[in-house]
Design a protein around this motif. Structure first.
Motif, PDB file in Angstrom:
ATOM      1  N   VAL A 137       0.845  -1.192   0.000  1.00  0.00           N
ATOM      2  CA  VAL A 137       0.000   0.000   0.000  1.00  0.00           C
ATOM      3  C   VAL A 137       0.883   1.245   0.000  1.00  0.00           C
ATOM      4  CG1 VAL A 137      -1.757   1.304   1.263  1.00  0.00           C
ATOM      5  CG2 VAL A 137      -1.845  -1.205   1.236  1.00  0.00           C
ATOM      6  N   LEU A 138       0.535   2.206  -0.867  1.00  0.00           N
ATOM      7  CA  LEU A 138       1.188   3.512  -0.890  1.00  0.00           C
ATOM      8  C   LEU A 138       0.253   4.548  -0.300  1.00  0.00           C
ATOM      9  CD1 LEU A 138       2.848   3.657  -4.443  1.00  0.00           C
ATOM     10  CD2 LEU A 138       3.924   3.045  -2.272  1.00  0.00           C
ATOM     11  N   LEU A 139       0.732   5.271   0.694  1.00  0.00           N
ATOM     12  CA  LEU A 139      -0.042   6.328   1.328  1.00  0.00           C
ATOM     13  C   LEU A 139       0.698   7.651   1.199  1.00  0.00           C
ATOM     14  CD1 LEU A 139      -1.129   4.590   4.666  1.00  0.00           C
ATOM     15  CD2 LEU A 139      -2.502   4.904   2.607  1.00  0.00           C
ATOM     16  N   GLY A 140      -0.040   8.734   1.312  1.00  0.00           N
ATOM     17  CA  GLY A 140       0.539  10.072   1.247  1.00  0.00           C
ATOM     18  C   GLY A 140      -0.525  11.088   0.898  1.00  0.00           C
ATOM     19  N   GLU A 141      -0.226  12.349   1.144  1.00  0.00           N
ATOM     20  CA  GLU A 141      -1.150  13.414   0.787  1.00  0.00           C
ATOM     21  C   GLU A 141      -1.329  13.486  -0.722  1.00  0.00           C
ATOM     22  OE1 GLU A 141      -0.962  17.217   3.275  1.00  0.00           O
ATOM     23  OE2 GLU A 141       1.110  16.544   3.263  1.00  0.00           O
ATOM     24  N   ASN A 142      -2.401  14.176  -1.173  1.00  0.00           N
ATOM     25  CA  ASN A 142      -2.518  14.494  -2.588  1.00  0.00           C
ATOM     26  C   ASN A 142      -1.289  15.277  -3.026  1.00  0.00           C
ATOM     27  OD1 ASN A 142      -5.860  14.835  -1.819  1.00  0.00           O
ATOM     28  ND2 ASN A 142      -5.238  13.470  -3.453  1.00  0.00           N
ATOM     29  N   GLY A 143      -0.692  14.860  -4.133  1.00  0.00           N
ATOM     30  CA  GLY A 143       0.504  15.536  -4.620  1.00  0.00           C
ATOM     31  C   GLY A 143       1.796  14.983  -4.061  1.00  0.00           C
ATOM     32  N   ALA A 144       1.723  13.885  -3.291  1.00  0.00           N
ATOM     33  CA  ALA A 144       2.945  13.310  -2.705  1.00  0.00           C
ATOM     34  C   ALA A 144       3.763  12.533  -3.718  1.00  0.00           C
ATOM     35  CB  ALA A 144       2.589  12.408  -1.525  1.00  0.00           C
ATOM     36  N   GLY A 145       3.176  12.188  -4.876  1.00  0.00           N
ATOM     37  CA  GLY A 145       3.904  11.467  -5.914  1.00  0.00           C
ATOM     38  C   GLY A 145       3.414  10.051  -6.152  1.00  0.00           C
ATOM     39  N   LYS A 146       2.347   9.633  -5.491  1.00  0.00           N
ATOM     40  CA  LYS A 146       1.879   8.253  -5.599  1.00  0.00           C
ATOM     41  C   LYS A 146       1.423   7.912  -7.019  1.00  0.00           C
ATOM     42  CE  LYS A 146      -1.376   8.861  -2.603  1.00  0.00           C
ATOM     43  NZ  LYS A 146      -1.239  10.334  -2.533  1.00  0.00           N
ATOM     44  N   SER A 147       0.558   8.738  -7.581  1.00  0.00           N
ATOM     45  CA  SER A 147       0.047   8.455  -8.920  1.00  0.00           C
ATOM     46  C   SER A 147       1.146   8.577  -9.969  1.00  0.00           C
ATOM     47  CB  SER A 147      -1.122   9.400  -9.252  1.00  0.00           C
ATOM     48  OG  SER A 147      -2.229   9.147  -8.402  1.00  0.00           O
ATOM     49  N   THR A 148       2.088   9.488  -9.757  1.00  0.00           N
ATOM     50  CA  THR A 148       3.220   9.601 -10.684  1.00  0.00           C
ATOM     51  C   THR A 148       4.020   8.307 -10.698  1.00  0.00           C
ATOM     52  OG1 THR A 148       3.378  11.982 -10.348  1.00  0.00           O
ATOM     53  CG2 THR A 148       5.330  10.876 -11.202  1.00  0.00           C
ATOM     54  N   LEU A 149       4.239   7.721  -9.519  1.00  0.00           N
ATOM     55  CA  LEU A 149       4.971   6.464  -9.423  1.00  0.00           C
ATOM     56  C   LEU A 149       4.258   5.369 -10.218  1.00  0.00           C
ATOM     57  CD1 LEU A 149       6.592   5.065  -6.199  1.00  0.00           C
ATOM     58  CD2 LEU A 149       5.329   3.568  -7.742  1.00  0.00           C
ATOM     59  N   LEU A 150       2.943   5.267 -10.053  1.00  0.00           N
ATOM     60  CA  LEU A 150       2.199   4.271 -10.823  1.00  0.00           C
ATOM     61  C   LEU A 150       2.274   4.563 -12.311  1.00  0.00           C
ATOM     62  CD1 LEU A 150      -1.035   3.331  -8.850  1.00  0.00           C
ATOM     63  CD2 LEU A 150       1.314   2.582  -8.544  1.00  0.00           C
ATOM     64  N   GLY A 151       2.258   5.852 -12.671  1.00  0.00           N
ATOM     65  CA  GLY A 151       2.352   6.218 -14.075  1.00  0.00           C
ATOM     66  C   GLY A 151       3.653   5.755 -14.715  1.00  0.00           C
ATOM     67  N   LEU A 152       4.746   5.768 -13.962  1.00  0.00           N
ATOM     68  CA  LEU A 152       6.028   5.284 -14.479  1.00  0.00           C
ATOM     69  C   LEU A 152       5.971   3.783 -14.730  1.00  0.00           C
ATOM     70  CD1 LEU A 152       8.584   7.205 -12.202  1.00  0.00           C
ATOM     71  CD2 LEU A 152       7.737   7.855 -14.462  1.00  0.00           C
ATOM     72  N   LEU A 153       5.400   3.034 -13.788  1.00  0.00           N
ATOM     73  CA  LEU A 153       5.314   1.582 -13.955  1.00  0.00           C
ATOM     74  C   LEU A 153       4.346   1.203 -15.075  1.00  0.00           C
ATOM     75  CD1 LEU A 153       5.252   0.492 -10.203  1.00  0.00           C
ATOM     76  CD2 LEU A 153       7.141   0.236 -11.818  1.00  0.00           C
ATOM     77  N   ALA A 154       3.339   2.037 -15.311  1.00  0.00           N
ATOM     78  CA  ALA A 154       2.359   1.759 -16.363  1.00  0.00           C
ATOM     79  C   ALA A 154       2.816   2.234 -17.729  1.00  0.00           C
ATOM     80  CB  ALA A 154       1.022   2.405 -16.008  1.00  0.00           C
ATOM     81  N   GLY A 155       3.992   2.867 -17.815  1.00  0.00           N
ATOM     82  CA  GLY A 155       4.501   3.331 -19.106  1.00  0.00           C
ATOM     83  C   GLY A 155       3.874   4.611 -19.592  1.00  0.00           C
ATOM     84  N   MET A 156       3.111   5.303 -18.730  1.00  0.00           N
ATOM     85  CA  MET A 156       2.497   6.565 -19.119  1.00  0.00           C
ATOM     86  C   MET A 156       3.527   7.695 -19.132  1.00  0.00           C
ATOM     87  SD  MET A 156      -0.667   5.504 -19.377  1.00  0.00           S
ATOM     88  CE  MET A 156      -1.721   6.948 -19.361  1.00  0.00           C
ATOM     89  N   GLN A 157       4.569   7.546 -18.331  1.00  0.00           N
ATOM     90  CA  GLN A 157       5.652   8.525 -18.241  1.00  0.00           C
ATOM     91  C   GLN A 157       6.954   7.761 -18.037  1.00  0.00           C
ATOM     92  OE1 GLN A 157       4.089  10.198 -14.751  1.00  0.00           O
ATOM     93  NE2 GLN A 157       2.599  11.525 -15.763  1.00  0.00           N
ATOM     94  N   GLN A 158       8.071   8.445 -18.243  1.00  0.00           N
ATOM     95  CA  GLN A 158       9.365   7.831 -18.026  1.00  0.00           C
ATOM     96  C   GLN A 158      10.142   8.653 -16.998  1.00  0.00           C
ATOM     97  OE1 GLN A 158       8.228   8.105 -21.524  1.00  0.00           O
ATOM     98  NE2 GLN A 158       7.373   6.147 -20.827  1.00  0.00           N
ATOM     99  N   PRO A 159      10.982   7.977 -16.175  1.00  0.00           N
ATOM    100  CA  PRO A 159      11.740   8.715 -15.156  1.00  0.00           C
ATOM    101  C   PRO A 159      12.808   9.596 -15.794  1.00  0.00           C
ATOM    102  CG  PRO A 159      12.381   6.396 -15.193  1.00  0.00           C
ATOM    103  CD  PRO A 159      11.199   6.528 -16.101  1.00  0.00           C
ATOM    104  N   ASP A 160      13.119  10.698 -15.117  1.00  0.00           N
ATOM    105  CA  ASP A 160      14.207  11.574 -15.565  1.00  0.00           C
ATOM    106  C   ASP A 160      15.557  11.070 -15.072  1.00  0.00           C
ATOM    107  OD1 ASP A 160      12.465  13.456 -16.843  1.00  0.00           O
ATOM    108  OD2 ASP A 160      11.917  14.195 -14.866  1.00  0.00           O
ATOM    109  N   ALA A 161      15.542  10.301 -13.990  1.00  0.00           N
ATOM    110  CA  ALA A 161      16.761   9.730 -13.438  1.00  0.00           C
ATOM    111  C   ALA A 161      16.394   8.478 -12.663  1.00  0.00           C
ATOM    112  CB  ALA A 161      17.472  10.730 -12.523  1.00  0.00           C
ATOM    113  N   GLY A 162      17.390   7.626 -12.396  1.00  0.00           N
ATOM    114  CA  GLY A 162      17.146   6.385 -11.701  1.00  0.00           C
ATOM    115  C   GLY A 162      16.732   5.285 -12.661  1.00  0.00           C
ATOM    116  N   GLU A 163      16.402   4.116 -12.106  1.00  0.00           N
ATOM    117  CA  GLU A 163      16.051   2.994 -12.963  1.00  0.00           C
ATOM    118  C   GLU A 163      14.980   2.120 -12.314  1.00  0.00           C
ATOM    119  OE1 GLU A 163      19.561   0.734 -13.654  1.00  0.00           O
ATOM    120  OE2 GLU A 163      19.912   0.287 -11.537  1.00  0.00           O
TER     121      GLU A 163
END
Length: 524
Positions: free
Chosen positions: A33-59
Motif C-alpha cells: 500500500v502507498l499512502l501520502g497526501e494528494n501531490g505526494a507522488g503516488k500516482s506519478t509512481l504508478l504512471g512510471l510503472l504503467a509506461g504513461m511517463q518515463q523517469p528523468d533519473a534512476g532505474e
C-alpha cells in the motif's frame, strides 16, 4: 515470481519535483500500500510503472534486470495492469469492446471468449453490468468497475490500483478485497493507493509513505501484524505529516481524531417557515439504454440546508445532478429557484440565477487539463465582465483573481499559469470548489465532492461545505460515503432505481433507516 524495484527514481514536471530519488521494492504475493497526501507522488509512481511517463533519473528493475517501460504497451507486455483515478476507457465503445482492446492487431477479436472472461471476472467481483451497455450509459462508479475488470483481463503479474474502491459499495469493497487476496495467493504483486487507512490496514501486507515526492518511511510486514490499529495509524500520520529522524522535519502532525474520525453532525438552524429556495416537483428524465432515469422525484431545499443524497451508485444520482445543473433535459416535472421557473433553462441560465455544480468527473467535464489554473477558475465565465470586455481579456485581473483563490483555498500549484492537468486530484478538486462555492452561489450540487482526496483534503472539503451552508448556500451533496453524509447533512434522501425512496431527518436512527431504503425495502 516477480519483484519490481525502483532505484533512486526521479521525475520532474515544470515547477514540480514529483518524485525525488525514490527507492522501493514490490514483491510477488504481496499487497503493498502507498499512502501520502494528494501531490505526494503516488500516482506519478504508478504512471512510471504503467509506461504513461518515463523517469528523468534512476532505474526500474524487474527481477533484478533494468527495464525500459517506454509505453503502456511495453508495460502490458511485462505483465503490468493498472487502474487509475482518471478513467482510460473509450466512451464511444461498449463495455465488452473496451475490454477487448489491446490485443494483437493481427488477430481477430474473439467475442465469445471475451464474454466468458467477462463472466468469470464479473462473478468473482460481484459486478452486475451489461457487457453490451455503452460506456456513456454507466455511472462513474460502474465505469471504475469496468476499469478494474480491464486491469485484471490478461492475468497480470503485477496490478497497480489507484483508489480502486472510491466508487464501490461496501459490499463491492469486500468483494474486491477477496479478489486481491486471491491474486496475492497466486503470486501477483499488487500496489494499492488508498486514502482510507482502514482499507490500508485490512488489505495491505506492507505500507510505504510518500511525502512531497520522497519516501518518508515504511511499516513493514512484521509491524503490520504485531502493532495495533492505533499504533499503526499514529505511525502513518507521523510519516505523512510530521518529520522523521532522517530528515529532521518539524512539521506538526495534525490531530489524529480530526483526520480519522467523523465529527458528530452539527445541527444548523434551518428556517423552514419561509418558502424553499429550490423546489423540485415530479422530476423525470428521459430513459436511455443502460442508464437509470429519474422518476417522479420531488423535494424542497431551504437556504443554509445540506441535503445529502445516498444510495448505491447508478440509481439515478448522476441524472439528478445533471438535471438540476441544466446539463440534462427534463422530460417531466419542474424546477424552480426562489419561485422562478428554471425547468427549461440550460447551464448559463442556471448559473446566472445562482445554481452551481461540481461534477464527479474532474478532468474532461469539470476542468480542461491543458488550460491554466487561472482559466479553469473562470471556465464558466469566459467572455463575461469584468475579466473580458468587448472581446479583450484583462489578464492582470484574471491572474490576480486566481492568486487570491489559490491562497484562500490552499490550492497547491507552482503558479496560476500551471496547466490544471498537472495538479494532483485533490488540488483539482480544490479548483472546482473554489470556482463553484463563490459568494454568488445560492444552490450548489456537489457530486462526490471528496472522491479520491486524502484525509486532510477530505476534512478541508467538508469544512468548505459547512462554511458555505453557514453563509446561506443551499447544498445537495451526493455521495456513496454514508458516514460522510451523516456528518455533513441536515436531511438525507435515498435514491433507488431512479426514485427518491425517502428523505429522513439526520437523527439518531437515520443510518439504519437509510440502509433499508438503499436496498429498496421499507424501514420498520
Amino acid at each position: 515470481m516477480v519483484e519490481v524495484s525502483l532505484r533512486k527514481v526521479t521525475k520532474r514536471f515544470p515547477g514540480i519535483v514529483a518524485l525525488d530519488e525514490v527507492s522501493l521494492d514490490f514483491r510477488a504475493g504481496e499487497i503493498h500500500v502507498l499512502l501520502g497526501e494528494n501531490g505526494a507522488g503516488k500516482s506519478t509512481l504508478l504512471g512510471l510503472l504503467a509506461g504513461m511517463q518515463q523517469p528523468d533519473a534512476g532505474e526500474i528493475l524487474i527481477d533484478g534486470e533494468p527495464v525500459l517501460i517506454d509505453s503502456p504497451r511495453r508495460s502490458m507486455d511485462l505483465g503490468i495492469g493498472a487502474v487509475f483515478q482518471q478513467l482510460l476507457l473509450v466512451p464511444s465503445l461498449s463495455v465488452i469492446e473496451n475490454l477487448m482492446l489491446g490485443g494483437p492487431w493481427w488477430k481477430p477479436l474473439k467475442r465469445a471468449a471475451a464474454l466468458r472472461r467477462f463472466g468469470e471476472l464479473a462473478t468473482a467481483l460481484a459486478i452486475r453490468i451489461d457487457p453490451d451497455a455503452p460506456l456513456t450509459a454507466l455511472s462513474l462508479g460502474e465505469q471504475q468497475q469496468v476499469e478494474i475488470l480491464r486491469a485484471l483481463w490478461r492475468e497480470e503479474k503485477m496490478l497497480l490500483l489507484d483508489e480502486p474502491t472510491s466508487m464501490l459499495t461496501p459490499q463491492g469493497v469486500a468483494d474486491l478485497g477477496r479478489m486481491l487476496h486471491r491474486l496475492k495467493d497466486q503470486g501477483v504483486a499488487l500496489i494499492l493507493i488508498t486514502h482510507k487507512l482502514l482499507e490500508a490496514f485490512e488489505f495491505g501486507d506492507r505500507i510505504s509513505v510518500l511525502r512531497q515526492g520522497r519516501r518518508a518511511g515504511e511499516i513493514d510486514a512484521e509491524r503490520m501484524r504485531s502493532a495495533g490499529e492505533g499504533a499503526r495509524t499514529a505511525e502513518v500520520l507521523r510519516l505523512m505529516f510530521g518529520g522523521d529522524a532522517s530528515e529532521g522535519g518539524t512539521r506538526p502532525v495534525p490531530d489524529l481524531a480530526v483526520l480519522t474520525g467523523r465529527k458528530p453532525h452539527r445541527a444548523r438552524p434551518v428556517e423552514r417557515t419561509q418558502p424553499p429556495v429550490l423546489h423540485v416537483s415530479a422530476l423525470a428524465t428521459q430513459h436511455l439504454p443502460g442508464e437509470t432515469a429519474l422518476r417522479d422525484v420531488s423535494f424542497d431545499l431551504w437556504p443554509g440546508e445540506v441535503l445529502g443524497i445516498a444510495g448505491v451508485d447508478g440509481n439515478g444520482q448522476k441524472h439528478l445532478a445533471e438535471a438540476l445543473a441544466g446539463q440534462r433535459g427534463v422530460a417531466q416535472g419542474g424546477i424552480s429557484l426562489a419561485g422562478r421557473d428554471v425547468t427549461r433553462g440550460r447551464v448559463p441560465e442556471r448559473r446566472r440565477v445562482g445554481i452551481r455544480y461540481v461534477t464527479d468527473e474532474r478532468l474532461g467535464e469539470g476542468t480542461v487539463a491543458t488550460f491554466s489554473v487561472a482559466i479553469n477558475l473562470l471556465l464558466k465565465e469566459i467572455g463575461a465582465p469584468p475579466y473580458w470586455r468587448r472581446g479583450v481579456t484583462d489578464w492582470n485581473l484574471v491572474h490576480a483573481s486566481a492568486r487570491d483563490k489559490i491562497r484562500d483555498h490552499d490550492i497547491r500549484t507552482p503558479s496560476e499559469r500551471t496547466p490544471v492537468g498537472k495538479l494532483s486530484g485533490g488540488n483539482i478538486q480544490k479548483v472546482l470548489l473554489a470556482r463553484e462555492l463563490g459568494a454568488d452561489a445560492r444552490v450548489a450540487i456537489l457530486n462526490k465532492p471528496t472522491y479520491g482526496l486524502d484525509l486532510q483534503n477530505q476534512r478541508l472539503a467538508l469544512e468548505r461545505i459547512d462554511a458555505a451552508a453557514a453563509r446561506g448556500v443551499a447544498l445537495i451533496v451526493i455521495s456513496t460515503d454514508l458516514e460522510e453524509l451523516l456528518e455533513i447533512s441536515d436531511r438525507i434522501g435515498v435514491m433507488f432505481q431512479g426514485r427518491l425512496a425517502g428523505i429522513l431527518d439526520n437523527a439518531a436512527d437515520a443510518e439504519r433507516k437509510i440502509g433499508s431504503l438503499m436496498t429498496g425495502a421499507e424501514f420498520a
